[in-house]
Design a protein around this motif. Structure first.
Motif, PDB file in Angstrom:
ATOM      1  N   CYS A 371     -29.055 -76.078 -16.273  1.00 12.81           N
ATOM      2  CA  CYS A 371     -29.650 -74.891 -16.909  1.00 12.81           C
ATOM      3  C   CYS A 371     -29.911 -75.204 -18.379  1.00 12.81           C
ATOM      4  O   CYS A 371     -29.130 -74.838 -19.271  1.00 12.81           O
ATOM      5  CB  CYS A 371     -28.716 -73.685 -16.764  1.00 12.81           C
ATOM      6  N   GLU A 399     -42.901 -70.748  -9.524  1.00  7.19           N
ATOM      7  CA  GLU A 399     -42.138 -69.505  -9.511  1.00  7.19           C
ATOM      8  C   GLU A 399     -40.780 -69.732 -10.171  1.00  7.19           C
ATOM      9  O   GLU A 399     -40.041 -70.646  -9.810  1.00  7.19           O
ATOM     10  CB  GLU A 399     -41.940 -68.998  -8.078  1.00  7.19           C
ATOM     11  N   GLY A 400     -40.440 -68.890 -11.123  1.00  5.00           N
ATOM     12  CA  GLY A 400     -39.164 -68.979 -11.820  1.00  5.00           C
ATOM     13  C   GLY A 400     -39.087 -70.116 -12.821  1.00  5.00           C
ATOM     14  O   GLY A 400     -38.032 -70.379 -13.386  1.00  5.00           O
ATOM     15  N   SER A 401     -40.193 -70.803 -13.054  1.00  3.86           N
ATOM     16  CA  SER A 401     -40.196 -71.919 -14.006  1.00  3.86           C
ATOM     17  C   SER A 401     -40.798 -71.476 -15.335  1.00  3.86           C
ATOM     18  O   SER A 401     -41.549 -70.500 -15.404  1.00  3.86           O
ATOM     19  CB  SER A 401     -40.999 -73.100 -13.450  1.00  3.86           C
ATOM     20  N   LYS A 402     -40.449 -72.246 -16.357  1.00  2.00           N
ATOM     21  CA  LYS A 402     -41.005 -72.017 -17.687  1.00  2.00           C
ATOM     22  C   LYS A 402     -41.758 -73.267 -18.114  1.00  2.00           C
ATOM     23  O   LYS A 402     -41.182 -74.360 -18.112  1.00  2.00           O
ATOM     24  CB  LYS A 402     -39.903 -71.703 -18.705  1.00  2.00           C
ATOM     25  N   SER A 432     -43.250 -67.805 -19.026  1.00  5.20           N
ATOM     26  CA  SER A 432     -41.809 -67.670 -19.111  1.00  5.20           C
ATOM     27  C   SER A 432     -41.373 -66.646 -18.067  1.00  5.20           C
ATOM     28  O   SER A 432     -42.170 -66.170 -17.249  1.00  5.20           O
ATOM     29  CB  SER A 432     -41.393 -67.224 -20.514  1.00  5.20           C
ATOM     30  N   SER A 433     -40.098 -66.301 -18.097  1.00 10.20           N
ATOM     31  CA  SER A 433     -39.581 -65.352 -17.115  1.00 10.20           C
ATOM     32  C   SER A 433     -40.185 -63.957 -17.272  1.00 10.20           C
ATOM     33  O   SER A 433     -40.198 -63.156 -16.344  1.00 10.20           O
ATOM     34  CB  SER A 433     -38.063 -65.272 -17.241  1.00 10.20           C
ATOM     35  N   GLY A 499     -36.854 -75.067 -14.631  1.00  7.17           N
ATOM     36  CA  GLY A 499     -37.411 -74.921 -13.292  1.00  7.17           C
ATOM     37  C   GLY A 499     -37.899 -76.238 -12.718  1.00  7.17           C
ATOM     38  O   GLY A 499     -37.850 -77.295 -13.359  1.00  7.17           O
TER      39      GLY A 499
END
Length: 527
Positions: A371, A399-402, A432-433, A499
């Motif tokens: 993380c 998806e869910g990546s930055k 971003s998220s 991500g």
């Protein structure tokens, strides 16, 4: 026996006293710093070395601080602390041109190398060595100057009643002083003098002298450097036959001119008798001239009208060209005005945690379980310094990546913590998220995306200072940076913050194959 021991005891006490004084001097005067006593001379565009050394000689690698600065201590040319060079406090004009020479650290010697020397580098420098509470300084002087070539002197030929002599030289800095002297050392007036500065800021000089006195004999061309106080000279002997001689045809010419004057006077007398007859001819000629002037006026009016129409047409063309460059719709339409840019990812510029594919066309993170939200970035191998180019980036597992992509200026700092912004040489968008963003100077600008961006098109117009991003999935406009101030070369930029997203650079050949395959599938569905 007692008498024998007294001199020995006195000698021991004396040695102990001298040793104590030496230890006291070493404790209070740990070292001295010295620099070269003569000015250091460097030519523009070359490199200069600013050396300093300590006495007594000691290894300076572990010294608390080595600093070179100009007038203010806080505005440093180079700072060495904690066994590495520090960027904090360094003047921007030296950040990319200076380096520390360490190969003689163990001998107590250190030097700063300045590359691409400029005229503004000339002046006083101070080297500051500190260890604990003790520090010493030395003063150095750098002179930016260059001695050019030996003058080339030659005779051009007769001119203005004398002989023209030309002197040429090149490779001088600063602009040299030119003097012509005769055999007695007296200065001679210069007829013309021109100076030309090349791309390396070196001056070339061409000067000429017209000598009308055949008894002068030798003339000397002297080129003087005012900073170094040195000159280069070249002499030329002018033989007497080179000077123009009096022409024997001059008396005959004067006699001919006199006869012509007499003939003109006779012709004037005859014309006077016909004056009355010519008055009528002149009257008619005046009428014709008036008609001619009217025709010329009509022609000028027509030309003026044509010029106005041409200016209006040019204005409309310019407005059209400006409008299509700033248009934010129709990505396929913009492709017709941009050239496809082909490049690969540069493994040397990649963060160690990033994995570059074997064909250098895609990048992912090696370990997606950690993380971390760090500066994991990589740039492309090809740079843009002019023209209009575009490329496409395909995003998978986003998806869910930055992630962030766009362009960056050559030489930007990607090692320390940074925030992408145009002021720092980045023109980027990302996800971003909390959604999609454009990274501007004042922070982040939220973007409204109609459809998730699977393929992002990047359009760079270097001449107009424009960087635009398009969602190639639905051909919609994402964001544009207008009237950006580019300087230097621009490189494609990719950053994976977190991500397991994969960023793939799509070559135009692959894009064409995919489009043809999709068109074929559509035709099959219609049948």
């Amino acid at each position: 026996m007692e008498n024998c021991c007294k001199p020995s005891l006195l000698f021991s006490v004396s040695c102990l006293f001298v040793l104590t004084q030496l230890l006291s001097w070493v404790t209070t005067q740990q070292f001295l710093v010295f620099g070269p006593s003569d000015p250091i001379v460097a030519a523009p565009g070359r490199e200069a070395l600013l050396p300093c050394s300590v006495f007594p000689a000691m290894n300076v690698e572990n010294m608390e601080e080595l600093r070179w600065f100009r007038t203010r201590f806080s505005e440093a040319v180079l700072v060495y602390r904690d066994q590495e060079e520090q960027k904090e406090g360094q003047m921007p004009e030296y950040s990319w041109r200076t380096s520390l020479v360490k190969d003689q650290f163990h001998q107590g010697k250190a030097a700063v190398r300045i590359q691409h020397v400029q005229a503004s580098d000339s002046g006083i420098y101070i080297c500051h060595f500190k260890q604990g509470h003790v520090y010493e300084e030395a003063i150095l002087e750098l002179k930016v100057a260059a001695m050019g070539s030996v003058p080339e002197v030659h005779i051009k030929g007769p001119e203005d009643g004398g002989v023209c002599v030309v002197c040429m030289t090149s490779g001088w800095y600063p602009k040299p002083q030119v003097h012509w002297r005769d055999s007695r050392g007296e200065n001679l007036p210069v007829s013309s003098e021109t100076h030309h500065e090349d791309a390396k800021e070196l001056f070339s000089t061409e000067t000429s002298l017209v000598v009308r006195d055949s008894s002068v004999g030798n003339v000397t061309c002297s080129i003087f450097n005012p900073i170094l106080g040195q000159e280069k000279v070249m002499a030329m002997f002018i033989p007497e036959p080179f000077f123009p001689q009096a022409s024997p045809w001059k008396p005959a010419f004067l006699m001919t001119l006199t006869m012509m004057v007499l003939l003109v006077l006779g012709a004037c007398y005859l014309l006077r008798r016909e004056h009355s007859a010519r008055l009528e001819v002149q009257q008619e000629w005046g009428n014709l001239q008036h008609e001619k002037d009217e025709l010329l006026k009509t022609k000028e009016d027509a030309l003026r009208t044509t010029r106005a129409l041409r200016e209006e047409l040019d204005g409309r063309k310019a407005a059209y060209n400006a409008a299509w460059r700033k248009a934010q719709l129709y990505a396929d339409w913009r492709k017709e005005h941009f050239q496809a840019w082909t490049f690969t990812l540069d493994p040397a510029s990649a963060h160690p945690i990033l994995a570059i594919a074997q064909d250098r066309m895609s990048v992912t993170r090696k370990d997606t379980t950690m993380c971390l939200d760090d500066l994991f970035s990589v740039t492309g191998t090809g740079g843009i310094s002019s023209g209009r180019y575009y490329w496409e980036v395909k995003l998978t597992k986003r998806e869910g990546s930055k992630w962030i992509l766009g362009v960056c200026r050559e030489g930007v700092d990607r090692k320390d913590f940074y925030f992408e912004s145009p002021a720092k040489g980045f023109w980027t968008v990302g996800q971003s998220s909390s959604g999609y963003w454009a990274y501007i100077d004042s922070g982040r600008a939220s973007l409204s995306i109609r459809q998730a961006a699977q393929i992002v098109g990047v359009f760079v117009d270097y001449t107009e200072g424009d960087v635009s991003f398009y969602n190639m999935s639905d051909m919609s406009h994402i964001f544009s940076f207008h009237e950006a101030s580019f300087s230097g070369t621009l490189f494609p930029y990719f950053r994976i913050k977190s991500g397991n997203v994969s960023m793939v650079v799509r070559s135009m050949a692959c894009v064409s194959e995919e489009e043809e395959r999709e068109e074929g599938e559509e035709r099959k569905e219609k049948k």
